[in-house]
Design a protein around this motif. Structure first.
Motif, PDB file in Angstrom:
ATOM      1  N   ASP B 291       0.812  -1.223   0.000  1.00 62.49           N
ATOM      2  CA  ASP B 291       0.000   0.000   0.000  1.00 62.49           C
ATOM      3  C   ASP B 291       0.842   1.267   0.000  1.00 62.49           C
ATOM      4  O   ASP B 291       0.354   2.342  -0.338  1.00 62.49           O
ATOM      5  CB  ASP B 291      -0.907   0.012   1.244  1.00 62.49           C
ATOM      6  CG  ASP B 291      -1.842  -1.175   1.263  1.00 62.49           C
ATOM      7  OD1 ASP B 291      -2.485  -1.418   0.227  1.00 62.49           O
ATOM      8  OD2 ASP B 291      -1.898  -1.874   2.291  1.00 62.49           O
ATOM      9  N   TYR B 292       2.082   1.156   0.450  1.00 67.81           N
ATOM     10  CA  TYR B 292       2.924   2.354   0.539  1.00 67.81           C
ATOM     11  C   TYR B 292       4.386   1.922   0.631  1.00 67.81           C
ATOM     12  O   TYR B 292       4.696   0.899   1.248  1.00 67.81           O
ATOM     13  CB  TYR B 292       2.551   3.187   1.782  1.00 67.81           C
ATOM     14  CG  TYR B 292       3.593   4.221   2.173  1.00 67.81           C
ATOM     15  CD1 TYR B 292       3.736   5.405   1.448  1.00 67.81           C
ATOM     16  CD2 TYR B 292       4.453   3.989   3.249  1.00 67.81           C
ATOM     17  CE1 TYR B 292       4.722   6.337   1.792  1.00 67.81           C
ATOM     18  CE2 TYR B 292       5.428   4.920   3.606  1.00 67.81           C
ATOM     19  CZ  TYR B 292       5.560   6.088   2.866  1.00 67.81           C
ATOM     20  OH  TYR B 292       6.530   7.003   3.200  1.00 67.81           O
ATOM     21  N   ARG B 322       1.770   3.941  -3.738  1.00 65.44           N
ATOM     22  CA  ARG B 322       2.072   5.300  -3.262  1.00 65.44           C
ATOM     23  C   ARG B 322       3.407   5.255  -2.521  1.00 65.44           C
ATOM     24  O   ARG B 322       3.672   4.287  -1.790  1.00 65.44           O
ATOM     25  CB  ARG B 322       0.949   5.777  -2.348  1.00 65.44           C
ATOM     26  CG  ARG B 322      -0.308   6.091  -3.162  1.00 65.44           C
ATOM     27  CD  ARG B 322      -1.345   6.707  -2.308  1.00 65.44           C
ATOM     28  NE  ARG B 322      -2.074   5.667  -1.576  1.00 65.44           N
ATOM     29  CZ  ARG B 322      -3.248   5.873  -1.000  1.00 65.44           C
ATOM     30  NH1 ARG B 322      -3.820   7.064  -1.069  1.00 65.44           N
ATOM     31  NH2 ARG B 322      -3.855   4.918  -0.362  1.00 65.44           N
ATOM     32  N   THR B 376      -2.090  11.975   3.402  1.00 69.63           N
ATOM     33  CA  THR B 376      -3.303  11.257   3.028  1.00 69.63           C
ATOM     34  C   THR B 376      -3.680  10.239   4.089  1.00 69.63           C
ATOM     35  O   THR B 376      -2.808   9.518   4.583  1.00 69.63           O
ATOM     36  CB  THR B 376      -3.059  10.448   1.715  1.00 69.63           C
ATOM     37  OG1 THR B 376      -2.225  11.207   0.860  1.00 69.63           O
ATOM     38  CG2 THR B 376      -4.350  10.094   1.028  1.00 69.63           C
ATOM     39  N   ALA B 378      -5.122   6.718   4.913  1.00 62.76           N
ATOM     40  CA  ALA B 378      -5.204   5.484   4.134  1.00 62.76           C
ATOM     41  C   ALA B 378      -5.104   4.285   5.060  1.00 62.76           C
ATOM     42  O   ALA B 378      -4.450   4.350   6.095  1.00 62.76           O
ATOM     43  CB  ALA B 378      -4.068   5.431   3.118  1.00 62.76           C
ATOM     44  N   THR B 379      -5.791   3.203   4.686  1.00 64.69           N
ATOM     45  CA  THR B 379      -5.617   1.968   5.439  1.00 64.69           C
ATOM     46  C   THR B 379      -4.344   1.308   4.912  1.00 64.69           C
ATOM     47  O   THR B 379      -4.264   0.964   3.736  1.00 64.69           O
ATOM     48  CB  THR B 379      -6.824   1.032   5.223  1.00 64.69           C
ATOM     49  OG1 THR B 379      -7.997   1.769   5.591  1.00 64.69           O
ATOM     50  CG2 THR B 379      -6.706  -0.218   6.073  1.00 64.69           C
TER      51      THR B 379
END
Lengths: 335, 401
Positions: B291-292, B322, B376, B378-379
């Protein structure tokens, strides 16, 4: 934790680079040069053939690369799965050159080559570069635990089935400044001499036709240690590996202080050897201890007064002390 | 004892950097997009480049760490000790109680420079004809700083130091996990510490990779990095041993060698690609599960190009997760960055927030890889943290909720 020793190489103050010659002749005792046991350098030209690269390498890197390449030679592992290097001090000579240069020249004219070679992981990185090796590559730099940590990492990854082979190399070099600092501290007394060198081991997770011995136990111990602390640790490590302390045929002692006194205190082992007399005192000297344990177990010999003589050996323990601070035990058995 | 198949959990974090003297201050600065990079004050130098200083002298750091006055500690040891103290308190661990309960406790520290700040004093004093104190050289080697931290905390069971330049702390985290799962240790402090000093400043200057302005990671106009200083430590414990709520779990990791150049990273990002790919494999995840990414993102032309190329190779040009670089806030803290940034990842997962890169205006040429520029919510299920070092030593960690 277990690792099999397939091959090894040793550069030290003694003529150990050709082990067959070293163990084939009468026992050599290294000659001190102004209190220092400098490494007997092999012919680096024949090992690191690229003259340009060789010229740029400091002594530490030359020793480390040469022992590493030599340990890989003749094995099936031109590229081991992992490379672990150990150096307590890194490129001390280049560090000092760079530091003096920025101080003497008011931060001008600094040579990036000295900076690059000063970092601890330079010889590990250079080994990776030379072998075009994209696997795990790590450098341990923690005094008398540097080499032990590299071995632990290799053995844990073998236990996890992440790797099958590892090149584990120790290297440290003598510099005039470190010698002088320790002299001012009164360290070089009672026959203590500063040493240097590099030992490399090609370790495998399972034995093959070339394997003669294996590391079957390893423990680091933080000083100060009492006699009973040490005794308990020796017993514990031996029992964990399925042996009794009476089974220890060979005790290789790497002591900084009075060898005779310490030998009596430690007591274990049918035969006891003071291994630092061949390599001197330095942080990664336990690499020399392991090299000698493997060689003596493989060749089934022990030193007498002047000659290497035949002996029946099954189990060896390497005990190493570094400046009464870092202690380690390595248990090595024939396969 | 056989290795446990479970994962290690992050049960405590400790951070000291130029944007805060503890984890909470660091987090607040990150949310406020406040950089700590400014002019050099810690020591005099002819190289006036922006740096990320903590703003405390060694004496002030010693006082903060509760050390007796008059004793000599390297800046590396002082920063490391402060971060370790915070991480232990955060995890609710009292070393002497843990020892009484029979827990085996260790510390694995990553540092590139050890006690160089004191060695500099020695040689400078010698040059100036002043008294050069021997004790300034005793702290020189990397292991000495770890030993001081361990001694002060009362840790005896295991200690070691990793020196793989800028990936040192990330590699320390990996060894810590292995020691835990093999029951060699029950509690382990892992991370890294590196101070600003003349040696590194001149070293990076001699390589020509210091920006004279605030660094611009992944920006077309980037020209180099800013040095920082600090320490970041995690407390790791086997997840089955932890009853309390933890920050996150260490799901996977890998170390690969770029084997390209002693100081530069390959153009095709081979080492970074391999480290990220193998870390995903070890975590049992697919590229799409990330996710990141907290990128290494130093702001040098070479690093960011290589890292972004590896992103494209692993994730695909249009599906890069991201990502951001937090070095624009802290500067490049060298051996410590893997620890500081792992702690940032833990905070981002816990708070469900992505911290962006600041000072980014222009996408790199030919690479469709733009970092996050806005904070941001975000989960964050799975997060990756990259650390690349000289010598081709590149490492990647994957943390999960």
């Amino acid at each position: 934790m277990k690792a099999f020793i397939e091959n090894s190489s040793c550069i030290s103050a003694s003529p150990t680079f050709d082990a067959d010659v070293f163990f084939g002749e009468s026992i050599a005792t290294p000659l001190a040069n102004e209190g220092k046991l400098n490494a007997q350098d092999p012919d680096y030209k024949s090992i690191i053939t690229d003259a340009g690269k060789r010229r740029r390498m400091g002594h530490l890197i030359k020793m480390g690369i040469s022992s590493s390449l030599s340990a890989l030679k003749g094995t099936n592992y031109a590229k081991p799965d992992a490379i672990m290097t150990a150096t307590a001090m890194g490129g001390l000579e280049d560090t000092e050159k760079f530091l003096r240069c920025i101080i003497d020249n008011d931060e001008q004219l600094a040579n990036p080559s000295n900076f690059i070679q000063s970092t601890g992981n330079t010889f590990g990185g250079q080994t990776g570069l030379l072998l075009q090796h994209h696997g795990h590559n790590v450098t341990y730099a923690h005094g008398g635990f540097s080499f032990e940590s590299a071995l632990i990492d290799a053995m844990l990854q073998m236990a996890d089935d992440e790797i099958e082979t590892a090149l584990v190399t120790a290297a440290d070099e003598i510099t005039a400044t470190e010698y002088e600092v320790m002299r001012k501290m009164g360290f070089w007394r009672n026959g203590r001499m500063m040493g240097e060198g590099s030992q490399a081991f090609l370790l495998t997770s399972s034995p093959n036709e070339k394997t003669k011995a294996a590391i079957i136990g390893l423990k680091t111990l933080k000083g100060p240690l009492s006699v009973s602390d040490l005794s308990n640790a020796i017993q514990d490590l031996t029992h964990k590996a399925g042996y009794d302390t009476e089974d220890i045929d060979l005790m290789l002692l790497g002591v900084d202080c009075d060898y005779e006194a310490e030998k009596t205190i430690i007591g274990y082992g049918k035969h006891q050897i003071n291994y630092k007399k061949w390599c001197g005192q330095f942080a990664t000297a336990s690499g020399f201890g392991l090299w000698m344990a493997n060689e003596l177990l493989s060749r089934q010999i022990i030193p007498s007064a002047e000659e290497w003589e035949a002996a029946h050996l099954k189990l060896a323990m390497v005990y190493t002390e570094y400046r009464q601070n870092d202690y380690s035990l390595m248990l090595v058995a024939t396969v | 004892m056989r290795a446990t198949s479970g994962k290690s959990a992050v049960t405590g974090i400790g951070i000291i950097s130029c944007i805060g003297q503890n984890a909470e201050e660091n987090w607040k600065s990150l949310l406020a997009k406040k950089t700590g990079i400014g002019s050099l004050r810690l020591f005099s130098s002819r190289h006036q480049v922006p740096v990320g200083e903590i703003g405390l002298s060694n004496e002030q750091l010693a006082e903060k760490a509760g050390l007796p006055a008059g004793k000599t500690y390297s800046r590396t040891a002082l920063l490391g000790l402060i971060a370790c103290q915070e991480a232990l308190a955060d995890a609710g661990i009292d070393i002497s109680e843990a020892k009484k309960a029979g827990k085996k406790i260790g510390i694995i520290n990553g540092t590139s420079i050890g006690g160089m700040d004191l060695s500099e004093n020695y040689f400078a004093n010698q040059k100036a004809g002043k008294r050069a104190r021997l004790r300034d050289l005793f702290e020189h080697d990397c292991g000495a700083s770890t030993m001081r931290i361990a001694d002060h905390l009362g840790i005896k069971d295991f200690m070691t130091t990793i020196s793989t330049a800028c990936s040192s702390a990330a590699n320390a985290i990996m060894l810590g996990d292995r020691m835990l799962r093999h029951h060699e240790l029950d509690i382990v402090l892992v991370g890294g510490s590196d101070p600003l000093c003349k040696f590194t400043l001149n070293g990076f200057h001699s390589l020509g990779i210091l920006d004279t302005e605030l660094c611009r990671p992944f920006d077309a106009t980037r020209t180099g990095l800013n040095l920082g200083e600090g320490a970041g430590f995690l407390v790791l414990q086997r997840e089955e041993d932890t009853a309390q709520k933890t920050y996150c779990r260490l799901l996977g990791y890998a170390n690969a060698n770029d084997a390209f150049h002693q100081t530069a990273t390959s153009e095709d990002g081979e080492g970074p690609y391999l480290a990220m790919k193998r870390a995903l494999d070890k975590a049992g995840l697919q590229p799409g599960d990330i996710d990141y990414i907290n990128a290494h993102g130093t702001g040098t032309g070479n690093n960011d190009q290589s890292e972004a190329t590896a992103f494209v190779r692993l994730f695909g040009e249009h599906s890069i997760p991201r990502f951001s670089s937090t070095k624009v806030y802290t500067g490049h803290t060298l051996g410590a960055c893997g620890g500081i940034e792992a702690a940032y990842c833990a905070l981002m997962i816990k708070n469900g927030t992505i911290v962006p890169t600041y000072n980014h205006t222009q996408t790199m040429e030919g690479l469709d890889a733009t970092p996050e520029t806005q904070t941001t919510a975000a989960t964050l299920k799975n997060v990756m943290s990259n650390s690349f070092g000289f010598g081709g030593n590149v490492s990647s960690l994957v943390f999960g909720e």
